[in-house]
Design a protein around this motif. Structure first.
Motif, PDB file in Angstrom:
ATOM      1  N   THR A 152       8.820  10.784  -5.897  1.00  0.00           N
ATOM      2  CA  THR A 152       8.693  10.245  -7.241  1.00  0.00           C
ATOM      3  C   THR A 152       7.921   8.939  -7.247  1.00  0.00           C
ATOM      4  OG1 THR A 152      10.790  11.273  -7.872  1.00  0.00           O
ATOM      5  CG2 THR A 152       9.987   9.498  -9.271  1.00  0.00           C
ATOM      6  N   SER A 153       8.153   8.110  -6.248  1.00  0.00           N
ATOM      7  CA  SER A 153       7.462   6.816  -6.193  1.00  0.00           C
ATOM      8  C   SER A 153       5.958   6.990  -6.024  1.00  0.00           C
ATOM      9  CB  SER A 153       8.026   5.971  -5.052  1.00  0.00           C
ATOM     10  OG  SER A 153       7.718   6.520  -3.787  1.00  0.00           O
ATOM     11  N   VAL A 154       5.551   8.011  -5.272  1.00  0.00           N
ATOM     12  CA  VAL A 154       4.107   8.266  -5.127  1.00  0.00           C
ATOM     13  C   VAL A 154       3.517   8.695  -6.467  1.00  0.00           C
ATOM     14  CG1 VAL A 154       2.378   9.712  -4.003  1.00  0.00           C
ATOM     15  CG2 VAL A 154       4.294   8.810  -2.675  1.00  0.00           C
ATOM     16  N   GLU A 155       4.221   9.586  -7.165  1.00  0.00           N
ATOM     17  CA  GLU A 155       3.751  10.003  -8.485  1.00  0.00           C
ATOM     18  C   GLU A 155       3.723   8.825  -9.452  1.00  0.00           C
ATOM     19  OE1 GLU A 155       2.473  12.883  -9.337  1.00  0.00           O
ATOM     20  OE2 GLU A 155       2.694  13.503  -7.234  1.00  0.00           O
ATOM     21  N   TYR A 177       5.736  -1.654  -4.814  1.00  0.00           N
ATOM     22  CA  TYR A 177       6.959  -2.185  -4.210  1.00  0.00           C
ATOM     23  C   TYR A 177       8.031  -1.097  -4.133  1.00  0.00           C
ATOM     24  CZ  TYR A 177      11.404  -4.708  -3.965  1.00  0.00           C
ATOM     25  OH  TYR A 177      12.661  -5.135  -3.620  1.00  0.00           O
ATOM     26  N   GLY A 178       8.170  -0.331  -5.196  1.00  0.00           N
ATOM     27  CA  GLY A 178       9.154   0.748  -5.192  1.00  0.00           C
ATOM     28  C   GLY A 178       8.888   1.753  -4.085  1.00  0.00           C
ATOM     29  N   TYR A 179       7.609   2.085  -3.864  1.00  0.00           N
ATOM     30  CA  TYR A 179       7.269   3.005  -2.780  1.00  0.00           C
ATOM     31  C   TYR A 179       7.649   2.404  -1.430  1.00  0.00           C
ATOM     32  CZ  TYR A 179       4.509   5.310   0.805  1.00  0.00           C
ATOM     33  OH  TYR A 179       4.122   5.932   1.956  1.00  0.00           O
ATOM     34  N   SER A 180       7.297   1.133  -1.221  1.00  0.00           N
ATOM     35  CA  SER A 180       7.548   0.495   0.077  1.00  0.00           C
ATOM     36  C   SER A 180       9.037   0.447   0.390  1.00  0.00           C
ATOM     37  CB  SER A 180       6.964  -0.924   0.087  1.00  0.00           C
ATOM     38  OG  SER A 180       5.564  -0.904  -0.115  1.00  0.00           O
ATOM     39  N   THR A 199       0.854  -1.182   0.000  1.00  0.00           N
ATOM     40  CA  THR A 199       0.000   0.000   0.000  1.00  0.00           C
ATOM     41  C   THR A 199       0.894   1.238   0.000  1.00  0.00           C
ATOM     42  OG1 THR A 199      -1.827   1.119   1.133  1.00  0.00           O
ATOM     43  CG2 THR A 199      -0.144   0.089   2.523  1.00  0.00           C
ATOM     44  N   TYR A 200       0.277   2.404   0.031  1.00  0.00           N
ATOM     45  CA  TYR A 200       1.055   3.643   0.052  1.00  0.00           C
ATOM     46  C   TYR A 200       0.219   4.753   0.651  1.00  0.00           C
ATOM     47  CZ  TYR A 200      -1.603   5.790  -3.761  1.00  0.00           C
ATOM     48  OH  TYR A 200      -2.604   6.353  -4.513  1.00  0.00           O
ATOM     49  N   LYS A 201       0.885   5.851   0.976  1.00  0.00           N
ATOM     50  CA  LYS A 201       0.203   7.057   1.432  1.00  0.00           C
ATOM     51  C   LYS A 201       1.032   8.254   1.019  1.00  0.00           C
ATOM     52  CE  LYS A 201       2.288   7.143   6.071  1.00  0.00           C
ATOM     53  NZ  LYS A 201       2.006   7.181   7.522  1.00  0.00           N
ATOM     54  N   PRO A 202       0.430   9.423   0.916  1.00  0.00           N
ATOM     55  CA  PRO A 202       1.176  10.615   0.491  1.00  0.00           C
ATOM     56  C   PRO A 202       2.338  10.908   1.438  1.00  0.00           C
ATOM     57  CG  PRO A 202      -1.190  11.017   0.403  1.00  0.00           C
ATOM     58  CD  PRO A 202      -1.005   9.707   1.104  1.00  0.00           C
ATOM     59  N   VAL A 203       3.354  11.566   0.908  1.00  0.00           N
ATOM     60  CA  VAL A 203       4.531  11.918   1.702  1.00  0.00           C
ATOM     61  C   VAL A 203       4.172  13.031   2.667  1.00  0.00           C
ATOM     62  CG1 VAL A 203       6.907  12.748   1.621  1.00  0.00           C
ATOM     63  CG2 VAL A 203       6.034  11.280  -0.214  1.00  0.00           C
ATOM     64  N   SER A 204       4.499  12.834   3.934  1.00  0.00           N
ATOM     65  CA  SER A 204       4.281  13.866   4.951  1.00  0.00           C
ATOM     66  C   SER A 204       5.620  14.192   5.601  1.00  0.00           C
ATOM     67  CB  SER A 204       3.284  13.382   6.006  1.00  0.00           C
ATOM     68  OG  SER A 204       3.767  12.217   6.652  1.00  0.00           O
TER      69      SER A 204
END
Length: 463
Positions: free
Chosen positions: A385-388, A440-443, A265-270
């Motif tokens: 970048t990973s989120v985008e 996966y890249g985000y994680s 999963t993912y979430k926006p960068v804070s």
């Protein structure tokens, strides 16, 4: 969420390591058959079991014991000795000599007698027993400087152990995510095989009714075979990823099967870049280790300078000696002052050496701070970048899904051909796999940011 999972796991694992010792290396924890393995549990097993972490933990314990060794110089040093000698008793007169260490201090009983008196080979019994006590009083910083040095070196070993723990947390997280993505890709290709199997069946039915040419059947068969090959490769990657995760957790080679409980999963960068950098400067164990090393170097400077001044100690003793009973009893007590008046300028060189080592550590700190900034900024930018990339993958997958749905309807209505349909299916499968890769890249990037900032161990207690 991912950061809190890793942090929680390390806090728990840190508590476990607080009561651990070097003997725990022989009692590794493993998984239960069918266990639902969470990321937190994988990190706990890695920290508990991995020999690299246990090695650094043992080295930290050894460094801490060296602090006690240094402190022992502040306490009384008590020695005891006992001797029995069978020796001759020939007089030596007024002979003067330097004792090489194995000749009695005064030989014979007729000390004023002539050295040329008659000699004999008959021997007598000689007994000696005694106790001596020495006590440190003051030395202008040599003993206490060594204690401070050992104390800072123990902190260095502790922070190095935490740095190893930080690496192990990242390694476990990375391999856990790798197994997650491999398992997800297996599902993607299973789904692709189901779709292509249905497509092949439909092409065979239409070709048997002369509604479509035979090339549609061959095209569908080729597409199904490619999907089966993709599944074979994905299954192989899943098996390799499982072995890699088992290796990180240091569990038995014949460990039971388990299932992963978490999902990608993912979430926006804070958080801002400056806040992450400030956190890294405050928390990074490798930086804290260098700071402790700098303090240890400062203590070495004080030790070297202490040789410019005298050292003061107290001594006391009791001895009993003779050829029989009653023995001759003697007592002594006093203050001993030693002062290296001239040692060939060794003290000056030792002081300058210690100062140079201290400066070298300071430069190492400056270098590491620059690399920390590079690591944090790189990880922060890559996380954004990973989120985008995930957003783009989501949009692409949604478009591919619509394209596949339209191509399927066109083919069933006789308005499209098999090439159009198989291309749409191939794009959808590739985009579905790309979306999994983006997660996966985000994680992994999130875990990398936690690693370079030290966030994975910021709540762990000092061990």
């Amino acid at each position: 969420m991912r950061k809190s999972i890793i942090g929680t796991a390390v806090v728990f694992a840190g508590c476990l390591l607080t009561i651990a010792n070097a003997q725990s290396a022989s009692a590794l924890e493993t998984l239960q058959p069918g266990e639902k393995l969470t990321l937190a549990r994988a990190i706990e097993l890695t920290i508990r079991n991995h020999p690299r972490g246990l090695e650094m933990k043992s080295e930290a314990i050894a460094a801490n014991e060296r602090v006690g060794e240094a402190r022992a110089a502040l306490l009384p040093q008590v020695y005891g000795a006992g001797e029995y000698l069978r020796s001759t008793d020939n007089p030596i007169g007024n002979t003067t000599y330097l004792n090489p260490g194995f000749i009695p201090r005064i030989t014979g009983t007729l000390h004023g007698g002539s050295a040329n008196a008659g000699q004999t080979f008959s021997s007598t019994n000689n007994y000696l027993g005694g106790v001596a006590v020495q006590q440190y009083v003051f030395d202008f910083g040599k003993v206490r400087g060594l204690i401070e040095q050992r104390d800072e070196e123990a902190r260095v070993a502790l922070f190095q152990s935490q740095a190893t723990e930080l690496d192990l947390v990242f390694e476990a997280a990375q391999r856990y995510f790798a197994l997650l993505v491999a398992a997800q890709k297996v599902k993607v290709y299973h789904k692709a095989i189901e779709q292509r199997s249905e497509q092949l069946h439909a092409a065979q039915v239409k070709a048997s009714a002369n509604l479509t040419p035979q090339i549609d059947v061959l095209t569908a068969q080729a597409a199904l075979t490619r999907a089966q090959t993709d599944l074979l490769e994905a299954s192989d990657q899943q098996s390799i990823a499982r072995v890699a995760l088992n290796n990180a957790m240091a569990i038995d080679r014949n460990a039971p099967d388990y299932e992963l409980a978490d999902v990608l999963t993912y979430k926006p960068v804070s958080g801002s870049l400056e806040s992450f950098f400030a956190s890294a400067i405050a928390i990074r164990p490798d930086l804290r280790a260098l700071e402790a090393q700098a303090r240890a170097a400062g203590a070495q400077v004080r030790q070297a300078r202490s040789d410019y001044f005298p050292s003061v100690g107290a001594t006391a003793g009791y001895s009993a000696m003779g050829t029989g009973l009653p023995a001759a009893n003697n007592f002594n007590a006093g203050i001993v002052v030693t002062w290296p008046i001239f040692n060939g300028f060794a003290t000056e060189h030792q002081v300058e050496e210690a100062k140079a080592l201290q400066n070298a550590v300071r430069y190492s700190i400056e270098d590491l701070e620059q690399r920390v900034w590079l690591d944090v900024k790189s990880a922060y930018l890559e996380l954004q970048t990973s989120v985008e990339r995930i957003h783009q993958a989501e949009a692409t997958l949604a478009a591919s899904s619509g394209q596949l749905e339209l191509a399927d309807k066109r083919y069933n209505a006789g308005l499209g051909n098999i090439i159009e349909l198989t291309d749409a299916e191939r794009f959808y499968i590739e985009d579905d796999a790309a979306y999994v890769d983006a997660l996966y890249g985000y994680s992994v990037t999130r875990a990398t940011l936690d690693r370079v900032t030290g966030a994975s161990i910021q709540s762990a207690p000092d061990k």
